[in-house]
Each structure stands twice: as structure tokens, then as C-alpha cells.
Design a protein around this motif. Structure first.
Motif, PDB file in Angstrom:
ATOM      1  N   HIS A 131     -39.819 -11.531 -17.552  1.00  0.00           N
ATOM      2  CA  HIS A 131     -38.616 -10.719 -17.362  1.00  0.00           C
ATOM      3  C   HIS A 131     -37.456 -11.195 -18.228  1.00  0.00           C
ATOM      4  O   HIS A 131     -36.325 -10.764 -18.040  1.00  0.00           O
ATOM      5  CB  HIS A 131     -38.190 -10.731 -15.889  1.00  0.00           C
ATOM      6  CG  HIS A 131     -39.176 -10.082 -14.969  1.00  0.00           C
ATOM      7  ND1 HIS A 131     -39.145  -8.750 -14.653  1.00  0.00           N
ATOM      8  CD2 HIS A 131     -40.246 -10.597 -14.322  1.00  0.00           C
ATOM      9  CE1 HIS A 131     -40.138  -8.466 -13.838  1.00  0.00           C
ATOM     10  NE2 HIS A 131     -40.826  -9.577 -13.630  1.00  0.00           N
ATOM     11  N   ARG A 172     -32.891  -5.420 -12.675  1.00  0.00           N
ATOM     12  CA  ARG A 172     -33.075  -6.797 -12.224  1.00  0.00           C
ATOM     13  C   ARG A 172     -31.714  -7.473 -12.105  1.00  0.00           C
ATOM     14  O   ARG A 172     -30.826  -7.262 -12.919  1.00  0.00           O
ATOM     15  CB  ARG A 172     -33.944  -7.569 -13.204  1.00  0.00           C
ATOM     16  CG  ARG A 172     -35.398  -7.156 -13.165  1.00  0.00           C
ATOM     17  CD  ARG A 172     -36.230  -8.118 -13.981  1.00  0.00           C
ATOM     18  NE  ARG A 172     -35.844  -8.158 -15.377  1.00  0.00           N
ATOM     19  CZ  ARG A 172     -36.347  -7.380 -16.321  1.00  0.00           C
ATOM     20  NH1 ARG A 172     -37.247  -6.482 -16.020  1.00  0.00           N
ATOM     21  NH2 ARG A 172     -35.947  -7.498 -17.569  1.00  0.00           N
ATOM     22  N   GLU A 192     -31.639 -17.162  -4.687  1.00  0.00           N
ATOM     23  CA  GLU A 192     -32.937 -17.795  -4.901  1.00  0.00           C
ATOM     24  C   GLU A 192     -32.954 -18.430  -6.294  1.00  0.00           C
ATOM     25  O   GLU A 192     -32.570 -17.794  -7.275  1.00  0.00           O
ATOM     26  CB  GLU A 192     -34.048 -16.748  -4.806  1.00  0.00           C
ATOM     27  CG  GLU A 192     -35.424 -17.287  -5.115  1.00  0.00           C
ATOM     28  CD  GLU A 192     -36.482 -16.192  -5.193  1.00  0.00           C
ATOM     29  OE1 GLU A 192     -37.639 -16.557  -5.401  1.00  0.00           O
ATOM     30  OE2 GLU A 192     -36.158 -15.000  -5.054  1.00  0.00           O
ATOM     31  N   ILE A 223     -34.642 -19.068  -9.430  1.00  0.00           N
ATOM     32  CA  ILE A 223     -35.775 -18.407 -10.073  1.00  0.00           C
ATOM     33  C   ILE A 223     -36.224 -19.128 -11.336  1.00  0.00           C
ATOM     34  O   ILE A 223     -37.222 -18.751 -11.945  1.00  0.00           O
ATOM     35  CB  ILE A 223     -35.467 -16.928 -10.369  1.00  0.00           C
ATOM     36  CG1 ILE A 223     -34.259 -16.789 -11.274  1.00  0.00           C
ATOM     37  CG2 ILE A 223     -35.270 -16.159  -9.071  1.00  0.00           C
ATOM     38  CD1 ILE A 223     -33.996 -15.370 -11.738  1.00  0.00           C
ATOM     39  N   SER A 270     -43.007  -1.118 -13.472  1.00  0.00           N
ATOM     40  CA  SER A 270     -42.166  -2.307 -13.555  1.00  0.00           C
ATOM     41  C   SER A 270     -40.692  -1.911 -13.575  1.00  0.00           C
ATOM     42  O   SER A 270     -40.340  -0.812 -13.959  1.00  0.00           O
ATOM     43  CB  SER A 270     -42.516  -3.130 -14.797  1.00  0.00           C
ATOM     44  OG  SER A 270     -42.186  -2.394 -15.941  1.00  0.00           O
ATOM     45  N   ASP A 311     -39.894 -19.349 -12.296  1.00  0.00           N
ATOM     46  CA  ASP A 311     -40.777 -19.068 -11.172  1.00  0.00           C
ATOM     47  C   ASP A 311     -41.817 -18.039 -11.604  1.00  0.00           C
ATOM     48  O   ASP A 311     -41.468 -17.042 -12.257  1.00  0.00           O
ATOM     49  CB  ASP A 311     -39.928 -18.539 -10.004  1.00  0.00           C
ATOM     50  CG  ASP A 311     -40.755 -18.264  -8.783  1.00  0.00           C
ATOM     51  OD1 ASP A 311     -41.223 -17.120  -8.667  1.00  0.00           O
ATOM     52  OD2 ASP A 311     -40.928 -19.174  -7.962  1.00  0.00           O
ATOM     53  N   PRO A 312     -43.105 -18.259 -11.269  1.00  0.00           N
ATOM     54  CA  PRO A 312     -44.150 -17.323 -11.700  1.00  0.00           C
ATOM     55  C   PRO A 312     -43.870 -15.859 -11.348  1.00  0.00           C
ATOM     56  O   PRO A 312     -44.215 -14.961 -12.112  1.00  0.00           O
ATOM     57  CB  PRO A 312     -45.406 -17.825 -10.980  1.00  0.00           C
ATOM     58  CG  PRO A 312     -45.161 -19.282 -10.779  1.00  0.00           C
ATOM     59  CD  PRO A 312     -43.672 -19.399 -10.537  1.00  0.00           C
ATOM     60  N   GLY A 313     -43.216 -15.610 -10.248  1.00  0.00           N
ATOM     61  CA  GLY A 313     -42.900 -14.239  -9.849  1.00  0.00           C
ATOM     62  C   GLY A 313     -41.848 -13.576 -10.726  1.00  0.00           C
ATOM     63  O   GLY A 313     -41.638 -12.370 -10.656  1.00  0.00           O
ATOM     64  N   HIS A 314     -41.195 -14.370 -11.578  1.00  0.00           N
ATOM     65  CA  HIS A 314     -40.143 -13.840 -12.447  1.00  0.00           C
ATOM     66  C   HIS A 314     -40.484 -13.985 -13.922  1.00  0.00           C
ATOM     67  O   HIS A 314     -39.655 -13.676 -14.778  1.00  0.00           O
ATOM     68  CB  HIS A 314     -38.816 -14.539 -12.137  1.00  0.00           C
ATOM     69  CG  HIS A 314     -38.314 -14.268 -10.762  1.00  0.00           C
ATOM     70  ND1 HIS A 314     -37.611 -13.138 -10.430  1.00  0.00           N
ATOM     71  CD2 HIS A 314     -38.451 -14.967  -9.599  1.00  0.00           C
ATOM     72  CE1 HIS A 314     -37.326 -13.161  -9.146  1.00  0.00           C
ATOM     73  NE2 HIS A 314     -37.827 -14.264  -8.625  1.00  0.00           N
ATOM     74  N   GLU A 315     -41.691 -14.469 -14.221  1.00  0.00           N
ATOM     75  CA  GLU A 315     -42.101 -14.613 -15.618  1.00  0.00           C
ATOM     76  C   GLU A 315     -42.219 -13.246 -16.280  1.00  0.00           C
ATOM     77  O   GLU A 315     -42.534 -12.247 -15.626  1.00  0.00           O
ATOM     78  CB  GLU A 315     -43.442 -15.345 -15.707  1.00  0.00           C
ATOM     79  CG  GLU A 315     -43.337 -16.813 -15.364  1.00  0.00           C
ATOM     80  CD  GLU A 315     -44.680 -17.512 -15.399  1.00  0.00           C
ATOM     81  OE1 GLU A 315     -45.728 -16.841 -15.390  1.00  0.00           O
ATOM     82  OE2 GLU A 315     -44.669 -18.755 -15.412  1.00  0.00           O
TER      83      GLU A 315
END
Length: 86
Positions: free
Chosen positions: A60, A8, A29, A31, A2, A54-58
């Protein structure tokens, strides 16, 4: 492996008062966002009601970063305009 927090992108927070939304934007984007109510009575105030990432950024820390930054930003912005942040 990760990414570390320093790798990030830090989201930019964009306040869309008309939509009642504070958007977290990273690399052009959206997020995540914090939805808030713009109250008019009994007196003007802003009240956050919901945070979505956004699920792709959960996982973090985006929601935590956005909530913390929202609190600081709204306090500065709204106090200068005479609008309380609830």
C-alpha cells in the motif's frame, strides 16, 4: 476490490528517539516502523537501517510514504538541532 490510495488512512509518523524508531500509526494502530541508529561519534547523526510494514498493510506504499516523510521530517528536525541525518 482493493482500496484506492485516497481511501486508506494516511499514517501519522511518531518519532521515538529513545527507541531509535519512527512509527507509522493509522487509526491508533502501528502499521509499520523505520528503525534508525542514533550515532554519537564521531559526531551526532541519525541513520535509518531498517523498514518494517505490518503484513496486512504491505503493498500500500506505507514504507515509501514513511521513508519519504522520515527524510523530510528528520531533515527539518535534526538540522534545527544540529544533528545530521545520514
Amino acid at each position: 476490490m482493493s482500496e484506492s490510495p485516497t481511501e486508506r488512512p494516511v499514517p501519522e509518523l511518531i518519532d521515538d528517539r529513545t527507541a531509535g524508531m519512527l512509527r507509522a500509526v493509522a487509526e491508533d494502530e502501528v502499521i509499520g516502523h523505520i528503525q534508525y541508529l542514533v550515532l554519537e561519534t564521531p559526531e551526532a547523526a541519525l541513520a535509518p537501517v531498517h523498514t518494517i510494514v505490518d503484513p496486512g498493510h504491505e503493498g500500500h506504499g506505507i514504507a515509501s510514504q514513511a521513508a519519504s516523510a522520515q527524510s523530510r521530517a528528520f531533515s527539518v528536525r535534526t538540522l534545527g538541532q544540529g544533528v545530521p541525518f545520514a
